[in-house]
Design a protein around this motif. Structure first.
Motif, PDB file in Angstrom:
ATOM      1  N   LEU A  51      36.026  24.135  32.038  1.00  0.00           N
ATOM      2  CA  LEU A  51      35.872  25.319  31.195  1.00  0.00           C
ATOM      3  C   LEU A  51      34.920  26.347  31.798  1.00  0.00           C
ATOM      4  O   LEU A  51      34.938  27.499  31.403  1.00  0.00           O
ATOM      5  CB  LEU A  51      35.392  24.914  29.801  1.00  0.00           C
ATOM      6  N   ALA A  52      34.093  25.959  32.765  1.00  0.00           N
ATOM      7  CA  ALA A  52      33.145  26.876  33.382  1.00  0.00           C
ATOM      8  C   ALA A  52      33.766  27.634  34.555  1.00  0.00           C
ATOM      9  O   ALA A  52      33.162  28.561  35.081  1.00  0.00           O
ATOM     10  CB  ALA A  52      31.921  26.120  33.851  1.00  0.00           C
ATOM     11  N   SER A  53      34.969  27.284  34.977  1.00  0.00           N
ATOM     12  CA  SER A  53      35.597  27.936  36.124  1.00  0.00           C
ATOM     13  C   SER A  53      36.049  29.347  35.755  1.00  0.00           C
ATOM     14  O   SER A  53      36.343  29.641  34.601  1.00  0.00           O
ATOM     15  CB  SER A  53      36.780  27.117  36.622  1.00  0.00           C
ATOM     16  N   LYS A  54      36.086  30.201  36.783  1.00  0.00           N
ATOM     17  CA  LYS A  54      36.495  31.588  36.576  1.00  0.00           C
ATOM     18  C   LYS A  54      37.862  31.807  37.200  1.00  0.00           C
ATOM     19  O   LYS A  54      38.226  31.160  38.178  1.00  0.00           O
ATOM     20  CB  LYS A  54      35.479  32.540  37.201  1.00  0.00           C
ATOM     21  N   ILE A  55      38.594  32.761  36.663  1.00  0.00           N
ATOM     22  CA  ILE A  55      39.921  33.078  37.174  1.00  0.00           C
ATOM     23  C   ILE A  55      39.762  33.891  38.445  1.00  0.00           C
ATOM     24  O   ILE A  55      38.945  34.816  38.514  1.00  0.00           O
ATOM     25  CB  ILE A  55      40.727  33.854  36.127  1.00  0.00           C
TER      26      ILE A  55
END
Length: 186
Positions: A51-55
């Motif tokens: 959930l902490a990853s960025k697109i």
């Protein structure tokens, strides 16, 4: 009581007729939050578990796209390009001049300067043909010229003074001395 709230939440977000496959696939993820909150903010964890990853800003299409390149050799000559630019510039100037002509030069002279003060004009007073005395002579006007056609004017004795005061209206006919012939009596 819990069955009533579950059925109420079920009614809030009815799925479309052909969307039931997606609804069943996302049913496992609908455990946290109410149905309204899920519809408002969406399902978390569908695209990634982290959930902490960025697109990323680069898609596969952008990463694989290569802009087209020219042949690397001049296809037209310099003289041809310059001639084309020159002809294009002349035509555009001609069209621009045709569609937006220059405003006419403003004439700031007054009517007196324009119409009465002309270069080379020498005013000449005409020589009088007759001797006139403006103090004693009768003025020549439209009415003095056309006194025969004016209605309601008493008899004119002299042509040079048609509108002078006359006492013929108040003088009895028998006392009029100017008249040589008396009007006939009926």
């Amino acid at each position: 009581m819990t069955s009533q709230t579950a059925s109420a939440e079920k009614r809030v977000g009815k799925c479309l007729l052909d969307n039931w496959v997606e609804e069943r696939a996302a049913a496992v993820l609908d455990t946290d939050g109410s149905r309204v909150q899920i519809q408002k903010h969406g399902h978390r964890g569908i695209l990634t578990v982290d959930l902490a990853s960025k697109i990323e800003g680069v898609s596969t299409e952008r990463a694989s796209y290569i802009p087209p390149r020219g042949p690397g050799v001049r296809e037209r000559g310099i003289r041809g390009e310059l001639l084309e630019k020159h002809i294009t510039q002349k035509i555009s100037e001609k069209v621009h001049a045709e569609f937006s002509p220059a405003p006419p030069k403003t004439d700031f002279r007054s009517t007196t300067q324009k119409d009465f003060i002309v270069e080379g004009f020498v005013p000449l007073d005409p020589e009088p043909t007759n001797v006139y005395d403006y103090k004693t002579d009768q003025a020549v006007t439209f009415w003095s010229e056309n006194h025969q056609r004016v209605q309601g004017v008493s008899a004119v004795r002299t042509s040079d003074t048609p509108f002078k005061k006359t006492s013929m209206f108040s003088t009895p006919v028998t006392e009029q001395l100017d008249q040589l012939v008396l009007p006939p009596e009926n």
